[in-house]
Design an enzyme around this catalytic site. Structure first.
Site, PDB file in Angstrom:
ATOM      1  CB  SER A 132       5.976  -9.298  -3.955  1.00 31.61           C
ATOM      2  OG  SER A 132       4.625  -8.954  -4.034  1.00 31.61           O
ATOM      3  CE1 TYR A 157       5.196 -13.204  -8.359  1.00 30.53           C
ATOM      4  CE2 TYR A 157       3.520 -12.418  -6.824  1.00 30.53           C
ATOM      5  CZ  TYR A 157       4.670 -12.207  -7.545  1.00 30.53           C
ATOM      6  OH  TYR A 157       5.313 -10.998  -7.454  1.00 30.53           O
ATOM      7  CE  LYS A 161       8.682 -12.450  -6.715  1.00 30.03           C
ATOM      8  NZ  LYS A 161       9.973 -12.315  -7.371  1.00 30.03           N
TER       9      LYS A 161
HETATM   10  C1  UD1 Z   1      -0.284  -8.591  -7.337  1.00 32.52           C
HETATM   11  C2  UD1 Z   1       0.557  -8.724  -6.087  1.00 32.52           C
HETATM   12  C3  UD1 Z   1       1.959  -8.272  -6.354  1.00 32.52           C
HETATM   13  C4  UD1 Z   1       2.525  -8.996  -7.527  1.00 32.52           C
HETATM   14  C5  UD1 Z   1       1.657  -8.740  -8.739  1.00 32.52           C
HETATM   15  C6  UD1 Z   1       2.201  -9.561  -9.887  1.00 32.52           C
HETATM   16  C7  UD1 Z   1      -0.641  -8.374  -4.005  1.00 32.52           C
HETATM   17  C8  UD1 Z   1      -1.111  -7.378  -2.992  1.00 32.52           C
HETATM   18  N1  UD1 Z   1       0.006  -7.876  -5.038  1.00 32.52           N
HETATM   19  O1  UD1 Z   1      -0.465  -7.249  -7.556  1.00 32.52           O
HETATM   20  O2  UD1 Z   1       2.746  -8.569  -5.238  1.00 32.52           O
HETATM   21  O3  UD1 Z   1       3.828  -8.594  -7.778  1.00 32.52           O
HETATM   22  O4  UD1 Z   1       0.345  -9.176  -8.461  1.00 32.52           O
HETATM   23  O5  UD1 Z   1       1.429  -9.458 -11.027  1.00 32.52           O
HETATM   24  O6  UD1 Z   1      -0.858  -9.555  -3.899  1.00 32.52           O
HETATM   25  N2  UD1 Z   1      -7.480  -4.651 -11.431  1.00 32.52           N
HETATM   26  C9  UD1 Z   1      -8.662  -4.405 -12.069  1.00 32.52           C
HETATM   27  N3  UD1 Z   1      -8.759  -4.709 -13.399  1.00 32.52           N
HETATM   28  C10 UD1 Z   1      -7.721  -5.240 -14.109  1.00 32.52           C
HETATM   29  C11 UD1 Z   1      -6.494  -5.487 -13.437  1.00 32.52           C
HETATM   30  C12 UD1 Z   1      -6.409  -5.180 -12.103  1.00 32.52           C
HETATM   31  O7  UD1 Z   1      -9.620  -3.928 -11.469  1.00 32.52           O
HETATM   32  O8  UD1 Z   1      -7.884  -5.509 -15.299  1.00 32.52           O
HETATM   33  C13 UD1 Z   1      -7.356  -4.321 -10.007  1.00 32.52           C
HETATM   34  C14 UD1 Z   1      -7.018  -5.517  -9.145  1.00 32.52           C
HETATM   35  O9  UD1 Z   1      -8.173  -6.217  -8.788  1.00 32.52           O
HETATM   36  C15 UD1 Z   1      -6.319  -4.838  -7.974  1.00 32.52           C
HETATM   37  C16 UD1 Z   1      -5.626  -3.629  -8.611  1.00 32.52           C
HETATM   38  O10 UD1 Z   1      -6.286  -3.416  -9.846  1.00 32.52           O
HETATM   39  O11 UD1 Z   1      -7.262  -4.364  -7.046  1.00 32.52           O
HETATM   40  C17 UD1 Z   1      -4.156  -3.885  -8.893  1.00 32.52           C
HETATM   41  O12 UD1 Z   1      -4.034  -5.102  -9.597  1.00 32.52           O
HETATM   42  P1  UD1 Z   1      -2.660  -5.570 -10.247  1.00 32.52           P
HETATM   43  O13 UD1 Z   1      -2.068  -4.469 -11.049  1.00 32.52           O
HETATM   44  O14 UD1 Z   1      -2.926  -6.867 -10.944  1.00 32.52           O
HETATM   45  O15 UD1 Z   1      -1.697  -5.758  -9.024  1.00 32.52           O
HETATM   46  P2  UD1 Z   1      -1.904  -6.606  -7.667  1.00 32.52           P
HETATM   47  O16 UD1 Z   1      -2.945  -7.633  -7.821  1.00 32.52           O
HETATM   48  O17 UD1 Z   1      -2.047  -5.630  -6.556  1.00 32.52           O
END
Ligand code: UD1
Length: 348
Positions: A132, A157, A161
């Site tokens: 990841s 987590y 990785k």
């Molecule tokens: C993270 C990890 C990734 C991991 C994954 C597992 C990093 C950069 N990425 O992904 O390696 O495999 O978790 O689950 O550490 N968001 C919202 N509202 C929501 C959900 C998400 O605003 O309800 C935003 C988050 O704050 C983030 C973006 O959407 O900015 C993506 O979030 P998400 O899909 O959870 O993935 P990562 O956090 O990037």
């Protein structure tokens, strides 16, 4: 992609899960024989039916836990001649890993150790590891290349990785004839265009796109956007989203590279992403545009442990694996929505 004349037998751990099931489809379509092991901790056997409906082939399935060494020995003994492993099976909720670190270390690390041991014990040669971009933490320079230093992860987590990569690299170094490739995924989204398989989180989704589609489907009242004060064009965090089917193809290409003897080292690492940073609000707007559905959302405080921005330099995957993401953000979001509609039974 070319078909193999000599069929190779590949074990896909977590093959009933989101990325696993899409990869199984690509493997079968390329001519591999697939064996799945899954404990259904975050998936259901329904995805096996979906795989069969898409490919016409039902892969052999073992319901077992990869961290259980005896169960794995039994599986390898029964299946015989497993040539390689694609190792997805892992717990993956960042926040949960902070609350339950031992569960994450035990499950994710033991599973990886066991898989490397099975290759050594039973004479398998190839490992593709589901890593990841979390191993880069918040990088100092963007986009990140494979040379970008790894940082101490922000969560257990993430540590699993990073350490998982090390376990594999060290084992390969000490072995004779085992090859491994770690793929560092950015943010895979979307579903198979047939809508037969897709992301099906059990319970409340943690990831952005399933939360968006569930909100659009009326399962969730409102999407909360975590953080509006980041250093980005609209203040929301930046990630590199790409289609899960593209990611699935990357696994097949990684396997083919090793089987064809094209690896430049016994252990290699590739970034896989679209190579483009997109904000959360841009994802929301793209979803609304492509589906015509208005999303109820609000911007709230930052989520603990989130980084501000990350996106990939994928030129190494392009030159070495011949891989790049082919689908657009819009196409990926539309497939995610079509999948959600199918799951929810929404017609239009
Ligand atoms: C993270 C990890 C990734 C991991 C994954 C597992 C990093 C950069 N990425 O992904 O390696 O495999 O978790 O689950 O550490 N968001 C919202 N509202 C929501 C959900 C998400 O605003 O309800 C935003 C988050 O704050 C983030 C973006 O959407 O900015 C993506 O979030 P998400 O899909 O959870 O993935 P990562 O956090 O990037």
């Amino acid at each position: 992609m070319r078909k193999f004349s000599t069929m190779q037998k590949i074990l896909v751990t977590g093959g009933a899960g989101y990325i696993g099931s899409h990869t199984v489809v690509e493997l079968i379509n390329t001519g591999f024989e697939v064996v799945i092991v899954d404990n259904f901790s975050n998936s259901t056997p329904d995805s096996i039916n979906g795989i069969e409906r898409i490919t016409g082939i039902r892969p052999s399935l073992h319901e077992a836990d990869c961290s259980d060494i005896q169960a794995m020995q039994k599986l390898f003994f029964e299946e015989k001649n497993i040539d390689g492993i694609i190792h997805f099976a892992a717990l993956k909720v960042v926040g949960e890993s902070v609350e339950r670190p031992l569960e994450y270390y035990r499950n994710n690390l033991l599973s990886t150790i066991n898989m490397m041991q099975m290759l050594s014990e039973f004479g398998g040669k190839y490992m593709v590891f589901s890593s990841s971009c979390t191993v880069y933490g918040q990088p100092d320079v963007l986009p990140v290349t494979e040379e970008t230093p790894r940082k101490l992860a922000m969560s257990p987590y993430g540590n699993t990785k990073r350490v998982g990569e090390d376990i594999i690299q060290d084992t390969v170094k000490a072995s004779h004839g085992i090859y491994a490739i770690a793929l560092r995924y950015f943010n895979p989204i979307g579903a198979h265009p047939s809508a037969e398989i897709g992301e099906l989180p059990l319970g409340k989704p943690d990831n952005l796109v399933p939360f968006i589609t569930q909100t659009a489907a009326g399962i969730r009242e409102k999407l909360q956007i975590f953080g509006g004060d980041y250093d980005s064009p609209d203040g929301t965090a930046i990630r590199d989203y790409f289609h899960v089917v593209d990611l699935a193809r990357a696994h097949v290409l990684a396997l083919q590279r090793m089987i064809d003897g094209k690896s430049k080292a016994t252990y290699e690492v590739f970034n896989v992403g679209a190579g483009k940073g997109v904000t959360v609000l841009q994802v929301v707007k793209a979803f609304e545009r492509v589906t015509g559905v208005k999303l109820n959302y609000e911007i709230v405080g930052r989520r603990a442990g989130d980084i501000e921005k990350v996106w990939a330099d994928t030129s190494l995957a392009q030159t070495e694996l011949g891989w790049k993401a082919l689908s657009t953000l819009e196409e990926a979001l539309l497939t995610a929505w079509n999948w959600e509609k199918r799951v929810k039974g929404i017609k239009n």
